[in-house]
Write an enzyme that holds these catalytic residues in place. Structure first.
Site, PDB file in Angstrom:
ATOM      1  N   GLY A  53       0.836  -1.198   0.000  1.00  0.00           N
ATOM      2  CA  GLY A  53       0.000   0.000   0.000  1.00  0.00           C
ATOM      3  C   GLY A  53       0.869   1.246   0.000  1.00  0.00           C
ATOM      4  N   CYS A  80       5.101  -6.058   1.909  1.00  0.00           N
ATOM      5  CA  CYS A  80       5.448  -4.635   1.956  1.00  0.00           C
ATOM      6  C   CYS A  80       4.661  -3.923   3.070  1.00  0.00           C
ATOM      7  CB  CYS A  80       5.218  -3.996   0.591  1.00  0.00           C
ATOM      8  SG  CYS A  80       6.003  -2.365   0.419  1.00  0.00           S
ATOM      9  N   TYR A  81       3.662  -3.119   2.748  1.00  0.00           N
ATOM     10  CA  TYR A  81       2.822  -2.485   3.776  1.00  0.00           C
ATOM     11  C   TYR A  81       2.241  -3.557   4.704  1.00  0.00           C
ATOM     12  CZ  TYR A  81      -0.951   0.295   5.880  1.00  0.00           C
ATOM     13  OH  TYR A  81      -1.797   0.935   6.770  1.00  0.00           O
ATOM     14  N   HIS A 166       8.265  -7.461  -3.044  1.00  0.00           N
ATOM     15  CA  HIS A 166       7.055  -7.883  -3.776  1.00  0.00           C
ATOM     16  C   HIS A 166       7.339  -9.171  -4.574  1.00  0.00           C
ATOM     17  CE1 HIS A 166       4.524  -4.303  -3.093  1.00  0.00           C
ATOM     18  NE2 HIS A 166       5.681  -3.673  -3.008  1.00  0.00           N
ATOM     19  N   GLU A 168       5.224 -10.877  -6.127  1.00  0.00           N
ATOM     20  CA  GLU A 168       4.304 -10.930  -7.267  1.00  0.00           C
ATOM     21  C   GLU A 168       4.833 -10.231  -8.505  1.00  0.00           C
ATOM     22  OE1 GLU A 168       2.963  -7.236  -4.906  1.00  0.00           O
ATOM     23  OE2 GLU A 168       3.994  -9.135  -4.562  1.00  0.00           O
ATOM     24  N   ASP A 224     -12.404 -12.505 -24.952  1.00  0.00           N
ATOM     25  CA  ASP A 224     -13.369 -12.642 -23.857  1.00  0.00           C
ATOM     26  C   ASP A 224     -14.782 -12.921 -24.357  1.00  0.00           C
ATOM     27  OD1 ASP A 224     -11.072 -11.811 -22.556  1.00  0.00           O
ATOM     28  OD2 ASP A 224     -11.731  -9.729 -22.463  1.00  0.00           O
ATOM     29  N   SER A 225     -15.267 -12.075 -25.273  1.00  0.00           N
ATOM     30  CA  SER A 225     -16.636 -12.263 -25.755  1.00  0.00           C
ATOM     31  C   SER A 225     -16.761 -13.532 -26.602  1.00  0.00           C
ATOM     32  CB  SER A 225     -17.100 -11.040 -26.553  1.00  0.00           C
ATOM     33  OG  SER A 225     -16.428 -10.933 -27.792  1.00  0.00           O
ATOM     34  N   LYS A 365      -7.526 -13.493 -17.961  1.00  0.00           N
ATOM     35  CA  LYS A 365      -7.540 -13.830 -19.390  1.00  0.00           C
ATOM     36  C   LYS A 365      -6.854 -15.163 -19.699  1.00  0.00           C
ATOM     37  CE  LYS A 365      -7.413 -10.418 -22.297  1.00  0.00           C
ATOM     38  NZ  LYS A 365      -8.706 -10.454 -23.027  1.00  0.00           N
TER      39      LYS A 365
END
Length: 509
Positions: A53, A80-81, A166, A168, A224-225, A365
């Site tokens: 954050g 982190c935060y 991080h 990620e 997606d559609s 996705k």
């Protein structure tokens, strides 16, 4: 399904935590930091992650944990935060860092269950101005930075772990392994995402939701559609009514590809609405990119509403809304601001009076592509490059008109043909051309020319959040330039965009 909850404290990387866990087939959802305790402590919740954050834990309005960390019945990972919050609440000491660390930083690992299977020295991604000066009582320090700052702590007896960096972020060495160690070894996740089960359950759910009513789908031809439509078609058959709006802002071959794949291969009930005239009329004289987007969005709704009224008895609207659309459009984020109003969730159903069917609203996705592969969609649909909703209108800098669209469409087709021939189309994240509002002097056929300049943009990326320009072979760039200048009347100069994101965005507008 067993899952890990991610509490968002406002980090720009929160979505990446979820994406990395999903790449491990671990189901997870993002919730605001102040989510009520009853939503966090359930049988299916096997672990909780506190995101990073932007604030200091000592700021007056700093977000806090919604529960007592010391007595939490499931494992916790603070990032982190999140690490600073855990440390503060459990009696550690937080101070302004004398040496703030941003970007790649080397850490030395001494111990720790999260680092199982990793080297003792790792390059990790840091972004912090405060530091944990002293770990809480009974916590072990597992890693420190070269500057001597605490980089990781843990208390295995209470299943509490925390990282200052991080994991990620793509640049963190071993980051995905750290998240896997937390999910599998600490949280004991055993129930992993399975696309076959998802398809079976989604077909059942769509049938139950729609009953005997008709369902409309705004089919764009994007990933997606397209996957949502094929999934719904398996559940509904002829009761699925697809509408494809030809805005006149499409690339060469887009409309034909839609009709070939969905009408001929999958036998869809599909209506093609040619609205190119009205889009071009409303865009006439407009140069501002935000005004272009708003005009295109409003016009699409007008056209789609007109077509929807022709389908009698339709009560539901199928959309390929993804989880990032929900995250960015609805304030699931903690103290951070809403990023954008996404076209998938930005008012189309409420203006038309439909109930929504969104089978992918909790998927990313990559997971949708996996579902699409199981459903038999061709590679050119599933792995096509991203194409913006406003189409070529935002790849023409300045006014959009028929002549400029034709010039860009021809150039873009040539560029795509050449990167396909070179076998690099599926290695590039996104490739496109931009028609510039600049004319330059040239010599063509021994005569002076004064025509348009065109930019070619090819980028490599993992998630679209950052991107680097593609290092294409010079011979390939030469062929693209030569063909465009030779075959497209109106262009006499081609340039290659070598700007990364950041500082630039991927699209020009």
């Amino acid at each position: 399904m067993e899952q890990i909850l991610i509490l968002d404290f406002g980090s720009q990387y929160t979505q990446l935590i979820a994406r990395r866990l999903r790449s491990l087939k671990v189901y997870c959802e993002i919730k605001p930091f102040n989510t009520p305790l009853k939503e966090l402590i359930r049988d299916d919740i096997k672990g909780i992650i506190f995101s990073g954050g932007p604030q200091s834990v000592y700021a007056g309005n700093a977000p806090g944990s919604p529960f007592d960390i010391a007595t939490c019945p499931v494992p916790i990972l603070g990032i982190c935060y999140g690490m600073q919050l855990i440390s503060r609440d459990l009696g550690g000491e937080i101070k302004k860092a004398v040496k703030r660390e941003y970007g790649l930083t080397k850490i030395r690992v001494s111990q720790g269950g999260l680092f199982k299977g990793l080297k003792k020295e790792l390059n990790v991604w840091m972004s912090h101005g405060d530091e944990v000066k002293k770990a809480p009582l009974e916590f072990s320090v597992c890693a420190k930075t070269e500057n001597g700052l605490i980089a990781a702590i843990e208390k295995p007896s209470r299943n509490i772990y925390a990282l200052q960096f991080h994991p990620e972020v793509f640049h963190t060495e071993g980051g995905i392994k750290i998240l896997e160690n937390f999910a599998v070894n600490v949280c004991k996740i055993r129930d992993f995402f399975n696309s076959g089960d998802f398809i079976k359950n989604s077909i059942k759910e769509i049938k139950e939701t729609a009953g005997r009513e008709k369902v409309i789908c705004a089919l764009s031809g994007g990933v997606d559609s397209s996957v949502a439509a094929v999934l719904a078609h398996k559940a509904l058959g002829s009761r699925l009514n697809c509408v494809f709006v030809d805005t006149g802002l499409l690339r060469a071959g887009d409309r034909e590809r839609i009709e070939s794949v969905f009408r001929k291969k999958f036998h869809f009930n599909i209506k093609v609405a040619d609205a190119s005239g009205i889009f071009l009329k409303r865009l006439a004289g407009i140069e501002d990119p935000e005004k272009k987007r708003k005009i295109i969005g409003a016009t699409f709704i007008d056209v789609f509403r007109k077509e929807a009224k022709k389908i009698k008895g339709a009560k539901f609207l199928l959309q390929g809304t993804l989880y990032p659309d929900i995250i960015e459009s609805v304030s699931v984020k903690g103290p951070s601001a809403v990023i954008k109003s996404h076209h998938n969730v930005g008012g189309l159903p409420e203006k038309l009076g439909f109930k929504l069917i969104e089978p992918f609203k909790f998927l990313f996705k990559d997971e949708v592509r996996e579902v699409g592969e199981k459903l038999g969609l061709p590679k050119e649909i599933l792995y096509q490059h991203p194409f913006p909703g406003p189409g070529l209108a935002i790849r023409i800098i300045g006014e959009v008109n028929k002549e400029r669209l034709n010039i860009l469409r021809q150039a873009d087709l040539i560029m795509r043909e050449e990167i396909n021939r070179a076998g690099v189309y599926y290695k590039i994240w996104q490739a496109f051309c931009v028609l510039l509002p600049v004319k330059s002097v040239g010599v063509m056929g021994d005569e002076r020319s004064y025509e348009n300049a065109l930019a070619v943009r090819c980028v490599d990326s993992v998630d679209g959040m950052t991107a680097d320009w593609s290092k294409l072979e010079h011979s390939l760039l030469g062929r693209i330039s030569s063909r465009i200048i030779s075959e497209v009347r109106g262009i006499n100069r081609v340039v290659y965009d070598i700007t990364s994101k950041p500082p630039a965005t991927i699209e020009w507008e």
